[in-house]
Design a protein around this motif. Structure first.
Motif, mmCIF file in Angstrom:
data_model
loop_
_atom_site.group_PDB
_atom_site.id
_atom_site.type_symbol
_atom_site.label_atom_id
_atom_site.label_comp_id
_atom_site.label_asym_id
_atom_site.label_seq_id
_atom_site.Cartn_x
_atom_site.Cartn_y
_atom_site.Cartn_z
ATOM 1 N N LEU A 66 0.840 -1.200 0.000
ATOM 2 C CA LEU A 66 0.000 0.000 0.000
ATOM 3 C C LEU A 66 0.878 1.254 0.000
ATOM 4 N N THR A 67 0.520 2.239 -0.810
ATOM 5 C CA THR A 67 1.249 3.512 -0.882
ATOM 6 C C THR A 67 0.259 4.658 -0.769
ATOM 7 N N MET A 68 0.766 5.786 -0.267
ATOM 8 C CA MET A 68 -0.049 6.993 -0.086
ATOM 9 C C MET A 68 0.780 8.186 -0.537
ATOM 10 N N THR A 69 0.226 8.998 -1.429
ATOM 11 C CA THR A 69 0.927 10.159 -1.966
ATOM 12 C C THR A 69 0.057 11.400 -1.811
ATOM 13 N N PHE A 70 0.733 12.533 -1.737
ATOM 14 C CA PHE A 70 0.047 13.827 -1.642
ATOM 15 C C PHE A 70 0.655 14.771 -2.668
ATOM 16 N N ALA A 71 -0.193 15.435 -3.426
ATOM 17 C CA ALA A 71 0.242 16.405 -4.432
ATOM 18 C C ALA A 71 -0.500 17.703 -4.203
ATOM 19 N N GLY A 72 0.258 18.758 -3.888
ATOM 20 C CA GLY A 72 -0.336 20.072 -3.707
ATOM 21 C C GLY A 72 -0.584 20.759 -5.039
ATOM 22 N N VAL A 73 -1.153 21.937 -4.959
ATOM 23 C CA VAL A 73 -1.461 22.676 -6.184
ATOM 24 C C VAL A 73 -0.186 23.052 -6.918
ATOM 25 N N ASP A 74 0.856 23.400 -6.206
ATOM 26 C CA ASP A 74 2.095 23.866 -6.822
ATOM 27 C C ASP A 74 3.168 22.783 -6.898
ATOM 28 N N ASP A 75 2.834 21.548 -6.523
ATOM 29 C CA ASP A 75 3.834 20.480 -6.529
ATOM 30 C C ASP A 75 3.926 19.860 -7.912
ATOM 31 N N ALA A 76 5.172 19.717 -8.414
ATOM 32 C CA ALA A 76 5.371 19.072 -9.710
ATOM 33 C C ALA A 76 5.225 17.564 -9.610
ATOM 34 N N GLU A 77 5.692 16.989 -8.518
ATOM 35 C CA GLU A 77 5.626 15.554 -8.307
ATOM 36 C C GLU A 77 4.937 15.272 -6.974
ATOM 37 N N PRO A 78 4.101 14.236 -6.915
ATOM 38 C CA PRO A 78 3.474 13.886 -5.625
ATOM 39 C C PRO A 78 4.509 13.376 -4.643
ATOM 40 N N THR B 228 -1.963 22.755 2.966
ATOM 41 C CA THR B 228 -2.362 23.380 1.710
ATOM 42 C C THR B 228 -3.354 22.483 0.994
ATOM 43 N N THR B 229 -4.073 23.063 0.063
ATOM 44 C CA THR B 229 -5.023 22.314 -0.750
ATOM 45 C C THR B 229 -4.277 21.340 -1.655
ATOM 46 N N GLY B 230 -4.791 20.127 -1.777
ATOM 47 C CA GLY B 230 -4.126 19.135 -2.605
ATOM 48 C C GLY B 230 -4.951 17.867 -2.726
ATOM 49 N N VAL B 231 -4.321 16.858 -3.373
ATOM 50 C CA VAL B 231 -4.971 15.583 -3.654
ATOM 51 C C VAL B 231 -4.172 14.486 -2.966
ATOM 52 N N VAL B 232 -4.871 13.609 -2.267
ATOM 53 C CA VAL B 232 -4.271 12.444 -1.621
ATOM 54 C C VAL B 232 -4.767 11.203 -2.343
ATOM 55 N N GLU B 233 -3.824 10.352 -2.754
ATOM 56 C CA GLU B 233 -4.168 9.120 -3.449
ATOM 57 C C GLU B 233 -3.598 7.940 -2.673
ATOM 58 N N VAL B 234 -4.416 6.907 -2.532
ATOM 59 C CA VAL B 234 -4.015 5.670 -1.860
ATOM 60 C C VAL B 234 -4.130 4.550 -2.890
ATOM 61 N N ALA B 235 -3.029 3.815 -3.101
ATOM 62 C CA ALA B 235 -2.989 2.752 -4.101
ATOM 63 C C ALA B 235 -2.395 1.505 -3.471
ATOM 64 N N ASN B 236 -2.848 0.358 -3.978
ATOM 65 C CA ASN B 236 -2.311 -0.936 -3.574
ATOM 66 C C ASN B 236 -1.521 -1.478 -4.757
ATOM 67 N N GLY B 237 -0.213 -1.250 -4.748
ATOM 68 C CA GLY B 237 0.586 -1.565 -5.914
ATOM 69 C C GLY B 237 0.287 -0.570 -7.017
ATOM 70 N N ASP B 238 -0.185 -1.083 -8.167
ATOM 71 C CA ASP B 238 -0.594 -0.215 -9.269
ATOM 72 C C ASP B 238 -2.092 0.000 -9.322
ATOM 73 N N ASP B 239 -2.828 -0.593 -8.378
ATOM 74 C CA ASP B 239 -4.284 -0.458 -8.366
ATOM 75 C C ASP B 239 -4.684 0.682 -7.445
ATOM 76 N N PRO B 240 -5.302 1.755 -7.964
ATOM 77 C CA PRO B 240 -5.757 2.841 -7.091
ATOM 78 C C PRO B 240 -6.934 2.388 -6.230
ATOM 79 N N LEU B 241 -6.878 2.774 -4.951
ATOM 80 C CA LEU B 241 -7.939 2.411 -4.012
ATOM 81 C C LEU B 241 -8.832 3.597 -3.682
ATOM 82 N N MET B 242 -8.227 4.713 -3.254
ATOM 83 C CA MET B 242 -8.993 5.889 -2.842
ATOM 84 C C MET B 242 -8.279 7.134 -3.324
#
Length: 854
Positions: free
Chosen positions: A260-272, A302-316
């Motif tokens: 399981l992996t969790m990433t966060f990407a802000g509005v001004d972030d080039a990479e999560p 800050t405002t941004g997007v959080v993605e949770v994936a299990n391997g290459d399969d996105p979960l949330m």
């Protein structure tokens, strides 16, 4: 020689020249053949390898473009099989590739040179017929020499595979375009995309056995948690951003699923950014750690997007809209108002989106233009003191702080005042600088004023040491001529000696309290010391209430304040006895100060603090401080001129009605409690439950009392109309509410009657206030400033005098005894339930939060 020898033909002689040129021609021809064989091999290899290279280009370009990432897992192996089959077919010529023979090389050279009769082959041929004939050999040698001369200009040509003839559809151009476009599309993930087709379709990613996600806002926001999974999350619109306050904590807790992996990407972030899990468990026991849930935390700033994936399969995936936490605001709403006692009242507005936890006032000195470029060396720091906060300061509200700065060494100097406020997040807001002159105590005796002035000069700048010594020496000239008391003169001599002996700033600083006590002794004797002790005790109790001190500490400080109050009242009485001419005469009919009233206020402050009502206790303490300020100011207390006895009688009647209505309201409240008490149980205390007949009798008495009070109010309103006072709308509303309460009591609706009685009580108080102002406005104009309250309308405690009318009890808000008792009963019931271990755990946790003091 024998005849036989003479008849034999002579043996032909071999010309050595052909063997020389043949050697060089042979070496050159071998070199040309080798070069031609390599060129011919390259041509054959390139023509055979081009189809395979086109197939490889198609695979690389499509992989870099993400074809196998977009296709399902089973399509990867299938695509590999297809590409391998096409590649095997395209590479069939490579399997038949052979090294060119010498004849093939000679043929290529002859063809590229334009020879038609294969002259290079002739150089390597042998004479088969006529080898022994000299003429034939000569002709053959001549032929080879001419051929060698023709071959002298022959060169080996570079490879020219002309592979385009194998690709009539120009597929090589399409393959090259896919490779170039895919190179920029892969953006660094070249190796991963190339092997993306080799994933095992039968390998399954272990799904998490449990996955929970929620957002916990900061505690000071008082916002509930936001659950992102579970049943409550289904009520939320998945397409709408989730609004959270700044500083909220996102928690994702998973069980199982090691990938399981969790990433966060802000509005001004080039990479999560990858969010690492929080380390839990014991590193020495990895087996136990694997069984524990894995938790990932992210503080949302800050405002941004959080993605949770299990391997290459996105979960949330969640989109968070973070609301910024603004810095608090604070500013003065009015000029600092000096009180009659010399204290300074600050009225200010405090505003913050979630609440201010502390506020203080800072004072900065101003440069002295008389000193030029000289940098002052103050002995004491500028005064800085905390400010009282309004209750529930989550929105813009005003507050007041009365601070006595008259004893500070800087009193009387011009300074810049700045207010500061801090919120729970540690942010600080400042008000604009406000220039004021710090109030100083008004000394009636010139000698006391002079001593305080020298104390201020010394405190503001230690470089004034010599000037202060000169001034103190001058003040002690001719003490008998100026009537200086011996004890004061001795005190000045003592301070003068220490001023001369001082050699450091610390020694000079120790003299400042001595000079202040000397001035107070010259002015008031022992009263000022008692007054200072009283104010210190008030400040200590106020600070303890604000900081949430324990009940024992509150009780200790309350007792110290009670002792300081007693000492102050004794000193004040002694001063009145010694100087009766300085005090205002009291009217025998007016309401006077009673030390018992102040003691009861202290008891209520302690009771409110013990029951958890710290804000109410702090507000009551501030009211008590204001009462003492009025007492210290010694306001005149005389009945306004023109107030007739008939008017006063009507106001007194109205005041009695207010008290009766309050009593009826308390009795109705008690009736409601008795009526709701379950049968067979005892009430608090020793009284048994009232019978139904007793309840009916109590209800009848309440109804009759309410009716009599409404009739008395109507008679008073008629009397006011006969005296030309006009209609009083508030009193009319009170009469209507009394009538409604009487009807509700007649129907047995005690709760409804209680609310109507409260409305009647509020209307009576407003009516009494309006009637008092109306009567005061009809009197002569010598009562004070136009449109403003008369300075004679309050007693030293700030309450309206009974000689001017009733006390509506709406100007000094002291909690009623019933409120204190109700708070105590609620607190005791909460503690009783919390001590019961048989109650559900959820209820016990809730009770613990209610009993906890923040």
């Amino acid at each position: 020689m024998t005849p036989t020898d003479s008849n034999r033909d002579p043996e032909p002689k071999m010309d050595p020249e052909p063997y020389g040129w043949r050697f060089f021609v042979k070496a050159r021809l071998d070199r040309i053949v080798r070069q031609s064989r390599w060129a011919l091999y390259v041509e054959r290899f390139w023509r055979a390898f081009l189809p395979l290279l086109v197939v490889i280009g198609f695979y690389v370009g499509l992989s870099w473009l993400g074809l196998f990432l977009a296709l399902p897992a089973w399509a990867g192996p299938l695509g590999i099989i297809v590409f391998l089959g096409v590649a095997a077919w395209a590479a069939k010529d490579l399997f038949r590739l052979r090294w060119p023979t010498r004849g093939d090389a000679l043929a290529r050279v002859e063809k590229s040179s334009g020879f038609q009769h294969r002259p290079l082959t002739a150089l390597e041929d042998e004479l088969s017929v006529g080898a022994g004939d000299p003429e034939s050999q000569a002709i053959w040698a001549l032929h080879q020499r001419r051929t060698a001369e023709a071959v002298a200009a022959v060169r080996a040509q570079p490879p020219s595979p002309q592979a385009f003839r194998r690709d009539p559809w120009a597929l090589r151009v399409l393959a090259a375009s896919l490779v170039v476009i895919g190179f920029y599309a892969a953006h660094g993930d070249y190796g991963g995309r190339l092997v993306s087709a080799f994933q095992n379709p039968f390998t399954t990613v272990e799904p998490p056995s449990r996955l929970d996600a929620w957002v916990t806002p900061p505690l000071y926001t008082s916002e509930p948690p936001i659950y992102l999974t579970g049943e409550s999350a289904q009520l939320r619109d998945p397409s709408a951003p989730i609004s959270v306050p700044e500083g909220a904590i996102l928690v994702v807790r998973s069980q199982g699923a090691p990938g399981l992996t969790m990433t966060f990407a802000g509005v001004d972030d080039a990479e999560p950014a990858l969010i690492e899990p929080v380390e839990t468990g014991d590193p020495a026991d990895p087996d136990l750690t694997k069984l524990l849930p894995v938790e990932r935390r992210l503080e949302l700033q800050t405002t941004g997007v959080v993605e949770v994936a299990n391997g290459d399969d996105p979960l949330m995936s969640f989109v968070f809209a973070v609301r910024p936490d603004d810095a608090p605001e604070i500013r003065l709403v009015d000029d600092p108002e000096p009180q009659l006692s010399g204290a300074l009242k600050f009225s200010y507005l405090v505003n913050d989106d979630y609440g201010v936890v502390s506020a203080e006032a800072a004072i900065a000195p101003l440069p002295n233009p008389d000193h030029g470029d000289r940098v002052p060396r103050p002995l004491v720091e500028a005064p800085q003191f905390p400010l009282s906060l309004p209750p529930r300061a989550g929105t813009a509200k005003t507050a007041e702080t009365i601070r006595d700065l008259t004893s500070h060494p800087w009193a009387g100097s011009e300074v810049d005042l700045t207010l500061m406020a801090r919120d729970q997040a540690g942010q600080e807001g400042r008000s604009p600088a406000y220039r004021i002159t710090l109030p100083q105590r008004r000394f009636a005796k010139p000698l006391a004023r002079a001593v305080v002035e020298q104390r201020r000069n010394l405190a503001l700048d230690a470089q004034n040491h010599a000037q202060v010594i000169t001034a103190m020496d001058a003040l002690m000239l001719a003490p008998e001529l100026f009537g200086i008391k011996p004890r004061n003169y001795l005190g000045m001599r003592f301070a003068y000696g220490h001023l001369i002996a001082a050699r450091s700033d610390e020694e000079l600083k120790d003299l400042l309290p001595l000079l202040w006590d000397l001035a107070l002794s010259i002015e008031d004797g022992d009263l000022s010391a008692a007054e200072r002790k009283l104010r210190d005790a008030q400040e200590a109790l106020r600070k303890a209430l604000e900081e949430g001190a324990s009940d024992e500490e509150i009780a200790k400080l309350t007792q110290e304040l009670r002792e300081a109050l007693n000492e102050y009242m004794q000193a004040l009485a002694e001063q009145m006895r010694q100087n009766p001419q300085v005090m205002q005469p009291f009217d025998s009919n007016q309401q006077t100060i009673d030390q018992q009233d102040l003691s009861e206020m202290l008891d209520k402050i302690e009771e409110l603090a013990r029951t958890g009502s710290r804000d109410a206790a702090r507000e009551l303490l501030a009211q008590m401080q204001q009462m003492l300020e009025n007492l210290q100011a010694g306001r005149p207390q005389m009945m306004p001129e023109g107030m007739t006895s008939e008017m006063m009688e009507m106001l007194n009647q109205l005041g009695e009605m207010i008290q009766k209505q309050q009593q009826l309201m308390d009795q109705t409240h008690k009736f409601n409690q008795d009526q709701q008490q379950p049968g067979g149980q005892q009430q608090q205390g020793q009284q048994q439950q009232l019978t139904q007949e007793q309840l009916e009798q109590m209800l009848k008495q309440l109804q009759e009392g309410q009716g009599d009070l409404a009739q008395q109010l109507q008679q008073l309103m008629d009397q006011l109309g006969q005296n030309g006072m006009g209609q009083n709308e508030a009193l009319g509303e009170a009469g209507e509410s009394m009538g409604q309460a009487q009807d509700s009591l007649g129907q047995g609706q005690g709760q409804q009657a209680l609310g109507q009685q409260g409305n009647a009580l509020d209307a009576l108080r407003r009516g009494a206030q309006g009637l008092t102002e109306q009567m005061m406005g009809q009197q002569g104009e010598g009562m004070g400033s136009p449109g403003g309250p008369s300075p004679m309308d309050e007693d030293p405690l700030g309450r309206p005098r009974r000689t001017e009318g009733p006390d509506p009890n709406n100007r000094v808000q002291i909690p009623d005894e019933i409120d204190v008792q109700r708070a105590r009963r609620i607190l005791e019931e909460l503690r009783r339930r919390f001590s019961d271990p048989s109650r559900p755990r959820l209820e016990l946790e809730y009770l613990e939060r209610l009993l906890k003091r923040y």
